[in-house]
Design an enzyme around this catalytic site. Structure first.
Site, PDB file in Angstrom:
ATOM      1  N   ASN A 118       0.943  -1.274  -0.077  1.00 52.37           N
ATOM      2  CA  ASN A 118      -0.084   0.012  -0.200  1.00 52.37           C
ATOM      3  C   ASN A 118       0.909   1.285  -0.048  1.00 52.37           C
ATOM      4  OD1 ASN A 118      -2.199  -1.822   0.268  1.00 52.37           O
ATOM      5  ND2 ASN A 118      -2.287  -1.553   2.455  1.00 52.37           N
ATOM      6  N   HIS A 135       5.589  -0.584  -3.059  1.00 50.49           N
ATOM      7  CA  HIS A 135       5.147   0.370  -4.153  1.00 50.49           C
ATOM      8  C   HIS A 135       5.191   1.815  -3.715  1.00 50.49           C
ATOM      9  CE1 HIS A 135       2.606  -3.486  -5.529  1.00 50.49           C
ATOM     10  NE2 HIS A 135       3.635  -3.436  -5.990  1.00 50.49           N
ATOM     11  N   THR A 205      -4.247  -9.076   1.455  1.00 50.98           N
ATOM     12  CA  THR A 205      -3.654  -9.251   0.208  1.00 50.98           C
ATOM     13  C   THR A 205      -4.017 -10.443  -0.875  1.00 50.98           C
ATOM     14  OG1 THR A 205      -1.540  -9.199  -1.163  1.00 50.98           O
ATOM     15  CG2 THR A 205      -1.476 -10.010   1.200  1.00 50.98           C
TER      16      THR A 205
END
Ligand SMILES: [Zn+2]
Length: 263
Positions: A118, A135, A205
């Protein structure tokens, strides 16, 4: 199986999960979009996803950035005046009990590291310190040459594209674009932490996006244990030792209570 487990089954599963976590010598968490849904952040993919509704962004976003960083920054600054739906939600979002539970597990010395997919900053907002944001983090900027991260206000936008005060490299948003490699320092940390891990706790996830998808598989392949917390069955369910099916914001605090009572 989807949906909530019965109270009794849930209680016994939480106990099984808690025992595995307490038996783990090096517990690492991995989280994805599912943990932030209860904070009001819509996922990108799947039902109700932002991209499902608005279409996927260009797959070559990073190449476009490299081809014209100045133009990209000009567009970005223009766009900031009319903040995107995602940015608006993310600015308002607060960590939920599942984020706080993971931060508490770190404080207790039970959780050694957290890998998140996230970009929403909610784990940091909840107090987690040992974290790899695979990310990136939407609040930060990053030099594409030396990987230095900066808060927005640290970087002057007088000339575009902004340049790294440390090495002169081009600055972009820290969020990893399509077509952009995962920053090498972050990836190295994830690989190191996964190699030490003998018990992985996966929360929210679907574990389909690589490289994150490979970490739980690697832990299992090395003889470790895997616990998943998710509303739905995921690609990890078949290899999980325990699957806790339901809202992470309800399950995680119960799991922490069990662990605290048995530390
Ligand atoms: Zn730099």
């Amino acid at each position: 199986m989807t949906g909530q487990q019965s109270d009794e089954a849930m209680k016994s599963n939480i106990e099984r999960a808690g025992k595995l976590i307490l038996a783990g010598k090096y517990v690492v968490g991995i989280t994805g979009a599912g943990i932030s849904v209860e904070s009001g952040i819509r996922p990108f993919r799947g039902p109700g996803g932002l991209w499902t509704e608005h279409g996927e962004p260009p797959m070559d976003g990073y190449q476009r950035f490299l081809a014209d960083p100045k133009g990209h920054w000009e567009q970005r600054l223009k766009r900031d005046n009319t903040m995107s739906e995602f940015s608006q939600t993310i600015e308002k979002a607060q960590p939920n009990p599942a984020h706080h539970a993971l931060a508490e597990l770190e404080k207790l010395g039970v959780l050694r590291y957290l890998i998140t997919q996230n970009v929403d900053n909610l784990h940091r907002a909840a107090g987690t310190k040992k974290i790899a944001e695979i990310h990136g983090n939407h609040r930060k900027l990053r030099c594409i040459q030396c990987n230095s991260r900066y808060d927005g206000e640290e970087i002057s936008l007088e000339t575009l594209p902004p340049l790294c005060p440390h090495c002169g490299g081009i600055i972009k948003s820290d969020g990893v674009s399509f077509g952009e490699p995962i920053p090498s320092d972050t990836l190295r940390i994830c690989v190191e932490e996964t190699s030490k891990c003998d018990c992985m706790l996966s929360v929210g996830t679907s574990a389909v996006v690589y490289p994150a998808a490979g970490f739980p598989q690697q832990v299992k392949g090395g003889g470790g244990t895997l616990i998943e917390v998710d509303l739905y069955e995921t690609a990890l369910t078949p290899i999980s030792d325990v699957s806790l099916r339901g809202k992470a914001g309800e399950i995680m605090p119960q799991l922490v209570n069990y662990i605290k009572a048995n530390l």
